[in-house]
Design a protein around this motif. Structure first.
Motif, PDB file in Angstrom:
ATOM      1  N   ILE A   1       4.471  12.284   5.390  1.00  0.00           N
ATOM      2  CA  ILE A   1       3.493  12.368   4.208  1.00  0.00           C
ATOM      3  C   ILE A   1       2.099  11.284   4.177  1.00  0.00           C
ATOM      4  O   ILE A   1       1.201  11.421   4.154  1.00  0.00           O
ATOM      5  CB  ILE A   1       4.337  12.135   2.639  1.00  0.00           C
ATOM      6  N   GLN A   2       2.719   9.928   4.696  1.00  0.00           N
ATOM      7  CA  GLN A   2       1.960   8.890   4.810  1.00  0.00           C
ATOM      8  C   GLN A   2       2.342   7.865   6.087  1.00  0.00           C
ATOM      9  O   GLN A   2       3.617   7.725   6.043  1.00  0.00           O
ATOM     10  CB  GLN A   2       1.930   8.102   3.639  1.00  0.00           C
TER      11      GLN A   2
ATOM     12  N   ARG B   1      11.736  11.488  -1.563  1.00  0.00           N
ATOM     13  CA  ARG B   1      10.723  10.908  -0.847  1.00  0.00           C
ATOM     14  C   ARG B   1      11.489   9.681  -0.179  1.00  0.00           C
ATOM     15  O   ARG B   1      12.210   8.941  -0.682  1.00  0.00           O
ATOM     16  CB  ARG B   1       9.639  10.315  -1.413  1.00  0.00           C
TER      17      ARG B   1
ATOM     18  N   TYR C   1       6.663   4.594   6.568  1.00  0.00           N
ATOM     19  CA  TYR C   1       6.381   6.212   6.829  1.00  0.00           C
ATOM     20  C   TYR C   1       7.030   6.501   5.338  1.00  0.00           C
ATOM     21  O   TYR C   1       8.163   5.926   4.869  1.00  0.00           O
ATOM     22  CB  TYR C   1       6.894   6.607   7.906  1.00  0.00           C
TER      23      TYR C   1
ATOM     24  N   SER D   1       1.277   4.145  -3.161  1.00  0.00           N
ATOM     25  CA  SER D   1       0.732   5.621  -2.785  1.00  0.00           C
ATOM     26  C   SER D   1       2.317   6.545  -3.028  1.00  0.00           C
ATOM     27  O   SER D   1       2.076   7.658  -3.612  1.00  0.00           O
ATOM     28  CB  SER D   1       0.347   5.800  -1.493  1.00  0.00           C
ATOM     29  N   THR D   2       3.444   5.980  -2.893  1.00  0.00           N
ATOM     30  CA  THR D   2       4.619   6.423  -3.074  1.00  0.00           C
ATOM     31  C   THR D   2       4.694   6.831  -4.442  1.00  0.00           C
ATOM     32  O   THR D   2       4.995   7.930  -5.011  1.00  0.00           O
ATOM     33  CB  THR D   2       5.805   5.764  -2.757  1.00  0.00           C
TER      34      THR D   2
ATOM     35  N   SER E   1       0.796  -1.196  -0.187  1.00  0.00           N
ATOM     36  CA  SER E   1      -0.056   0.056   0.157  1.00  0.00           C
ATOM     37  C   SER E   1       0.742   1.186  -0.004  1.00  0.00           C
ATOM     38  O   SER E   1       0.759   2.399  -0.979  1.00  0.00           O
ATOM     39  CB  SER E   1      -1.003   0.109   1.326  1.00  0.00           C
ATOM     40  N   VAL E   2       2.159   1.083   0.864  1.00  0.00           N
ATOM     41  CA  VAL E   2       2.879   2.421   0.701  1.00  0.00           C
ATOM     42  C   VAL E   2       3.598   2.554  -0.463  1.00  0.00           C
ATOM     43  O   VAL E   2       3.805   3.669  -0.897  1.00  0.00           O
ATOM     44  CB  VAL E   2       3.897   2.113   2.042  1.00  0.00           C
TER      45      VAL E   2
ATOM     46  N   SER F   1       1.671   4.404   7.916  1.00  0.00           N
ATOM     47  CA  SER F   1       0.796   3.156   7.796  1.00  0.00           C
ATOM     48  C   SER F   1       1.283   2.171   8.660  1.00  0.00           C
ATOM     49  O   SER F   1       2.527   1.826   8.884  1.00  0.00           O
ATOM     50  CB  SER F   1       0.921   2.187   6.324  1.00  0.00           C
TER      51      SER F   1
ATOM     52  N   SER G   1       2.344   9.479  -6.080  1.00  0.00           N
ATOM     53  CA  SER G   1       2.722  10.819  -5.850  1.00  0.00           C
ATOM     54  C   SER G   1       3.877  11.273  -6.448  1.00  0.00           C
ATOM     55  O   SER G   1       4.054  12.453  -6.487  1.00  0.00           O
ATOM     56  CB  SER G   1       3.000  10.999  -4.353  1.00  0.00           C
TER      57      SER G   1
END
Length: 358
Positions: A335-336, A219, A348, A104-105, A100-101, A338, A108
Motif C-alpha cells: 500500500i505504501q 494492515r 512498508y 499515513s497508516t 511518515s509511515v 518508504s 487510512s
C-alpha cells in the motif's frame, strides 16, 4: 500459561550490581512503574521447549534466532548493540521515515478503533513512536506486545505505561497462533507491526506466516534492511554493521550462556548469496570451535571437534526490487513503500490481497 508480574524498583542490589546500574543496563531508567501486569507465555517460550530447540539447533549446527534475545543478559547486550548500530537510533532521517509511515497508516484507518499488535516489540521504541500519534481523544486502541524475550516485553510495557497493554512472550520462529489474541466478540481491524524481524527470521519463514494471519481489514507495517545494488561494495559496507565490538559481545554472550568458554571459539562473519533470488544475500556469523569439547544441553551431550562451526546469527538483505518480488509472491500488496535515501532501510504498509472478507 499466564504469569502475573509486579513491576517495581528493586530495594537492594542484585549480585553486586547496583539498582541504578542494572536499570541502566536494561535501558529502562525513564520508564519504571509500579503496577501489576499479566504476561502470557506461549508454549514456544517455555524453558523446556527453548532448551529442546537449542539442542535441535546444535545438532544441525545452527542456533535458534531467539536465543540471542531470550535472557536478561542477552536482552541487555542486544540493546547496547541496537543503540550503537540500529539506523533508527543513529539517524533522525530514519525516525522521520517511520513517522511518515505511521501517520499515513492512521490516516487510512476507516474506523476510530483498532488493535495494535506488535510482533517482536523489542524495547518498544518504534511502537511508542506509533502510538504517540494515536491520540486517545480520537482513537480507541487495544495494544498487544509480543516478543521472544520476557525482559524486552516488560521493558516495552514500561515504555508504553500510558497504554493498557496485553503482554505475550512467544517465539515467532515457532509461528504461534495469533487468533488467541483477538478476544473481543466484535472483531477490531488490526495494525500489525513487524519491525526488525524479517531480516533475522528470513523471508522464507516469516512472509508465508504473516500472509496466513493477515486479514482483509488488517494492515501490516513491516520493516526491512535493504541493499542499494547488492554489489560487492554494498556487501562490504553493510557487513561492518554486523561485525563490530558491540555485535561480537552480543553473539559471544549467547555462546557463553550455553557453557562455552571464551577461548573455545572464534567468531567468523561472512556474506552468502540467497539461492534463486537475484539481488538478495545474507550476513552469517558462525562460531568456529577451536578445540574438542562437549556441550551439555537438555540432558544430551553434543561433542564438537576443532574446526566445527555453529551458526549464531543471520540477517538477510534485499534490493528494493527483490523485496517487492518476494512480497508479491506471497500475495502481499504494498500500500505504501518508504525507503531511506541510502536505500538501506525500508518501511512498508501491506495488505493481503489473497484473503477474502469474512
Amino acid at each position: 500459561m499466564q504469569i502475573r508480574c509486579h513491576l517495581m524498583r528493586s530495594k537492594s542490589p542484585v549480585q553486586g550490581i547496583s539498582e541504578s546500574n542494572l536499570i541502566d543496563m536494561m535501558m529502562l531508567r525513564s520508564y519504571t512503574l509500579d503496577v501489576s501486569v499479566q504476561v502470557t507465555f506461549h508454549s514456544s517460550a517455555l524453558p523446556d521447549v527453548i532448551q529442546a530447540k537449542v539442542a535441535a539447533g546444535i545438532a544441525v549446527h545452527r542456533l535458534p534466532a531467539g536465543l540471542l534475545y531470550a535472557s536478561i543478559g542477552q536482552s541487555a547486550r542486544w540493546l547496547k548493540y541496537a543503540r550503537a548500530w540500529a539506523p533508527i537510533h543513529r539517524r533522525d532521517a530514519i525516525s522521520a521515515l517511520y513517522q511518515s509511515v505511521y501517520r499515513s497508516t492512521l490516516d487510512s484507518m476507516e474506523r476510530d478503533e483498532f488493535h495494535y499488535l506488535a510482533l517482536g516489540c523489542g524495547d518498544g521504541v518504534k511502537d511508542a513512536s506509533f502510538l504517540e500519534l494515536a491520540a486517545p481523544d480520537k482513537w480507541r486502541v487495544k495494544v498487544t506486545l509480543l516478543d521472544v524475550s520476557p525482559y524486552l516485553t516488560l521493558g516495552a510495557a514500561q515504555r508504553l505505561n500510558a497504554w493498557q497493554t496485553q503482554l505475550h512472550v512467544a517465539d515467532l520462529e515457532s509461528q504461534p497462533d495469533l487468533s488467541v489474541l483477538d478476544l473481543e466478540e466484535r472483531r477490531q481491524p488490526r495494525v500489525i507491526s513487524c519491525l526488525g524481524m524479517l531480516p533475522t527470521l528470513g523471508h522464507a519463514m516469516l512472509l508465508p506466516y504473516l500472509a496466513s494471519v493477515l486479514k482483509p481489514e488488517d494492515r501490516l507495517v513491516i520493516s526491512a534492511n535493504l541493499s542499494p545494488t547488492a554489489s560487492d561494495e554494498d556487501k562490504a559496507s553493510i557487513k561492518s554493521q554486523y561485525d563490530n565490538p558491540e555485535a561480537r559481545l552480543w553473539y559471544s554472550g549467547a555462546l557463553l550462556e550455553l557453557g562455552l568458554e571464551r577461548n573455545d571459539f572464534a567468531l567468523r562473519c561472512a556474506v552468502e548469496s540467497l539461492a534463486g533470488i537475484a539481488g538478495a544475500y545474507r550476513i552469517v556469523v558462525q562460531a568456529e570451535i577451536l578445540r574438542g569439547l562437549e556441550l551439555q544441553v537438555h540432558g544430551e551431550t553434543y561433542p564438537m571437534a576443532a574446526g566445527d562451526r555453529l551458526e549464531v546469527f543471520r540477517s538477510e538483505r534485499w534490493t528494493p526490487s527483490a523485496l517487492r518480488h518476494l512480497f508479491s509472491h506471497q500475495g502481499l500488496e504494498i500500500i505504501q513503500a518508504s525507503v531511506s535515501n541510502d536505500c538501506q532501510e525500508g518501511v512498508y504498509v501491506i495488505a493481503n490481497r489473497n484473503q477474502s472478507p469474512v
